[in-house]
Design a protein around this motif. Structure first.
Motif, PDB file in Angstrom:
ATOM      1  N   GLU A  36       0.875  -1.278  -0.061  1.00  0.00           N
ATOM      2  CA  GLU A  36      -0.094   0.049  -0.093  1.00  0.00           C
ATOM      3  C   GLU A  36       0.854   1.114  -0.030  1.00  0.00           C
ATOM      4  O   GLU A  36       0.600   2.314  -0.528  1.00  0.00           O
ATOM      5  CB  GLU A  36      -0.844  -0.090   1.162  1.00  0.00           C
ATOM      6  N   VAL A  37       1.862   1.297   0.726  1.00  0.00           N
ATOM      7  CA  VAL A  37       2.850   2.285   0.783  1.00  0.00           C
ATOM      8  C   VAL A  37       3.462   2.585  -0.449  1.00  0.00           C
ATOM      9  O   VAL A  37       3.563   3.672  -1.209  1.00  0.00           O
ATOM     10  CB  VAL A  37       3.999   2.179   1.852  1.00  0.00           C
ATOM     11  N   ASP A  43       1.274   6.494  -7.058  1.00  0.00           N
ATOM     12  CA  ASP A  43       0.292   7.584  -7.202  1.00  0.00           C
ATOM     13  C   ASP A  43       0.685   9.040  -7.195  1.00  0.00           C
ATOM     14  O   ASP A  43       0.222   9.872  -7.992  1.00  0.00           O
ATOM     15  CB  ASP A  43      -0.855   7.373  -6.529  1.00  0.00           C
ATOM     16  N   GLU A  44       1.712   9.272  -6.367  1.00  0.00           N
ATOM     17  CA  GLU A  44       2.130  10.610  -5.832  1.00  0.00           C
ATOM     18  C   GLU A  44       3.482  10.751  -6.879  1.00  0.00           C
ATOM     19  O   GLU A  44       4.101  12.113  -6.820  1.00  0.00           O
ATOM     20  CB  GLU A  44       2.729  10.815  -4.754  1.00  0.00           C
ATOM     21  N   SER A  45       3.728   9.888  -8.059  1.00  0.00           N
ATOM     22  CA  SER A  45       4.899   9.984  -8.774  1.00  0.00           C
ATOM     23  C   SER A  45       6.141  10.438  -8.005  1.00  0.00           C
ATOM     24  O   SER A  45       6.941  10.781  -8.456  1.00  0.00           O
ATOM     25  CB  SER A  45       4.659  11.266  -9.776  1.00  0.00           C
TER      26      SER A  45
END
Length: 237
Positions: A36-37, A43-45
């Motif tokens: 998940e991390v 997702d945050e590039s």
């Protein structure tokens, strides 16, 4: 890793890296948490370049499962499988977590130099590969733009060539029609320039003057003419 003391050791080792080297380290105690991390970072590039994963986990999914999921999220991440289990099936790990050139193994107990060297080398490799990807992407963009420009130029040239061919065909047909009209005309037709030099004689005019076209073309007409007016000639048969 599920052992808090080992996670603390990871932090101490990497924070003690040589001057000028900085690691952004995230520690997790469960495989699901690590995935998940990792997904959140993607997702945050801000993807991770290296992941150290313990194979054995007493609760939940194991490290091999985490490695599979991480590999799905980012094929470029270097994965180091850390284990103290001498019976671990490394062939199975390699089958489940390809490619082999981005999968590494580290036996417990490890020392600080091993962790630091893995981190430095794999981070540098990851950065180099990303730079190659950026350069390749830039080159692809340049090639695409150049190809598009060449295609557009080719289409323009093709259209222009087609237009010229159509114009030439129309002109040729027009010339053929005009020539047919004056050559086959029953009336005698003579074309001459401003100096009254004969430039064309049709067959009917040859018969009228009793001379071949080759004899008349290039010679002065020999009759007084008035430009814009009508001239009458008496031709003796």
């Amino acid at each position: 890793d599920d052992e808090p003391q080992l996670l603390l050791l990871y932090g101490q080792i990497l924070r003690g890296a040589p001057a000028g080297t900085r690691f952004d380290l995230t520690c997790c105690t469960r495989a699901e948490e690590a995935v998940e991390v990792f997904r959140g970072a993607m997702d945050e590039s801000r993807p991770f370049s290296v992941a150290f994963l313990d194979i054995r986990m007493p609760e939940g999914r194991d490290g091999v499962w985490a490695a599979e999921e991480i590999r799905k999220l980012d094929p470029s991440t270097g994965i180091v499988m850390v284990t103290g289990d001498v019976d671990a099936n490394l062939d199975e790990v390699e089958r489940r977590v390809p490619p082999p050139d981005k999968l590494f193994y580290l036996a417990k107990p490890f020392n600080a130099k091993e962790i630091r060297q893995f981190s430095l080398a794999l981070c540098a490799r990851w950065e180099a590969e990303k730079e190659v990807d950026r350069v390749y992407s830039h080159l692809e963009t340049m090639v695409d733009e150049r190809t598009a420009a060449l295609v557009a130029a080719n289409e323009h040239l093709t259209a222009e060539a087609a237009s010229r061919l159509a114009a030439e065909k129309t002109l040729r047909l027009s010339q053929e029609n005009f020539r047919s009209m004056i050559v086959e005309n029953a009336d005698g037709l003579v074309i001459f320039d401003r100096e009254q030099v004969v430039r064309f004689v049709n067959p009917a005019a040859e018969m009228l003057f009793h001379r071949r076209a080759e004899e008349l073309i290039g010679t002065p007409l020999g009759y007084p003419l008035v430009v814009g007016g009508t001239t009458e000639l008496d031709i003796v048969q």
